[in-house]
Design an enzyme around this catalytic site. Structure first.
Site, PDB file in Angstrom:
ATOM      1  N   CYS A 176      43.552  40.887  44.558  1.00  0.00           N
ATOM      2  CA  CYS A 176      43.899  39.617  43.921  1.00  0.00           C
ATOM      3  C   CYS A 176      45.416  39.469  43.990  1.00  0.00           C
ATOM      4  O   CYS A 176      46.105  40.275  44.622  1.00  0.00           O
ATOM      5  CB  CYS A 176      43.376  39.539  42.491  1.00  0.00           C
ATOM      6  N   THR A 177      45.957  38.474  43.339  1.00  0.00           N
ATOM      7  CA  THR A 177      47.381  38.153  43.491  1.00  0.00           C
ATOM      8  C   THR A 177      48.285  39.289  43.025  1.00  0.00           C
ATOM      9  O   THR A 177      49.144  39.770  43.759  1.00  0.00           O
ATOM     10  CB  THR A 177      47.729  36.867  42.730  1.00  0.00           C
TER      11      THR A 177
END
Length: 301
Positions: free
Chosen positions: A175-176
């Site tokens: 994810c980010t």
């Protein structure tokens, strides 16, 4: 230059509301803006401001219960990434809707950026992007599966519907910045998946540390501030934000007939009513007026 700090930390805050006022007051005093979320499970957010102000706020957060080993990622921007400061109380610092999830109780295998490429290219590994669909649309790792989820809350249901596809596979997720993977790996371990991996520090750390020539990343990474997207070296990307739907758009998309600044773009024009669009136009008008007056916004919510 503005210093940007993206952070999250899972710890137990018995009374998040007691932490909120002093944290907001300090951010205001230090000219720091952005959004911080507080919940009983910890803190999450991105803030920006002068170097000294960011250092002061981070020191305050590290002094909170269980936050001494707080980690964060930094970048810089020539323009202020945020227009206001919000410190908000939430049920979860990243919403998955699974009350039994405890990322501190059980974690997957952390994978350093320099080891990530070899892992995801293995034949027995499936790579899953845990971000929202509009984030995946502008960039992801080569070969990654897009669950096409509009929100992270949809991930458990998607897994239930698709888990048979990944039988006898090792599962690597990203994810980010890493926070969603903390929860998704704990969730999959609870579902009986034995070999679960996630990218340590998320995409942002990978883009910061991995040379572009050696990268398996394709496209740009969406970020939740006025930079909108970044590439290798965390260099600001070409995307802008549609303030009607908060999705990323390219400069060319502003030439399309569906685009109206602060109101709509080609992705959302059919998602809002004419009454909504009138409200968005009034909101945009007030934003322009506030900026002209040079107003600053600090809020508890």
């Amino acid at each position: 230059m503005f210093t940007i700090a993206a952070l999250y930390h899972f710890t137990q805050f018995p009374d998040p509301a007691a932490i909120q006022p002093a944290l907001l007051e300090l951010c205001q005093a230090q000219s720091v803006r952005g959004t911080l979320l507080l919940a009983k499970e910890g803190i999450n957010g991105t803030i920006a401001g002068p170097r000294a102000g960011i250092d002061t706020v981070l020191a305050h957060i590290r002094a909170l219960p269980g936050c001494a080993d707080l980690d964060w990622k930094e970048a810089t921007a020539k323009d202020a990434p945020f227009g206001k400061m919000k410190v908000r109380l939430k049920k979860e610092i990243v919403t998955m809707g699974q009350p039994d999830i405890d990322p501190k109780a059980r974690v997957g295998n952390y994978v350093e950026p320099e080891e990530w490429n070899e892992l995801i290219r293995s034949d027995d590994v499936v790579v899953i992007d845990t971000r929202n669909d509009y984030e995946v649309a502008i960039g992801t790792f080569e070969g990654a599966i897009d669950p096409e989820t509009a929100t992270f809350r949809e991930f458990p249901a998607w897994w239930e519907d698709n888990k048979d596809r990944f039988h006898n596979k090792r599962v690597a997720m990203f994810c980010t910045g890493g926070i969603r993977c903390e929860k998704s790996t704990n969730f999959l371990l609870g579902q009986g998946v034995d070999d679960v991996y996630h990218l340590k520090g998320g995409i942002l750390r990978y883009l910061e540390e991995m040379p572009a020539n050696d990268s398996t990343w394709e496209g740009e990474c969406f970020v939740f501030d006025n930079r909108v997207s970044v590439g290798h070296g965390l260099v600001e990307g070409p995307h802008e934000l549609c303030h009607g739907c908060r999705r990323p758009i390219l400069p060319a998309d502003k030439e399309r007939t569906e685009f109206e600044h602060g109101v709509s773009c080609h992705q959302c024009i059919k998602e809002s009513s004419e009454q909504d669009k009138m409200r968005f136009r009034e909101r945009q008008k007030q934003i322009v007026l506030a900026r002209a007056r040079g107003e600053e916004h600090f809020r508890i919510s």
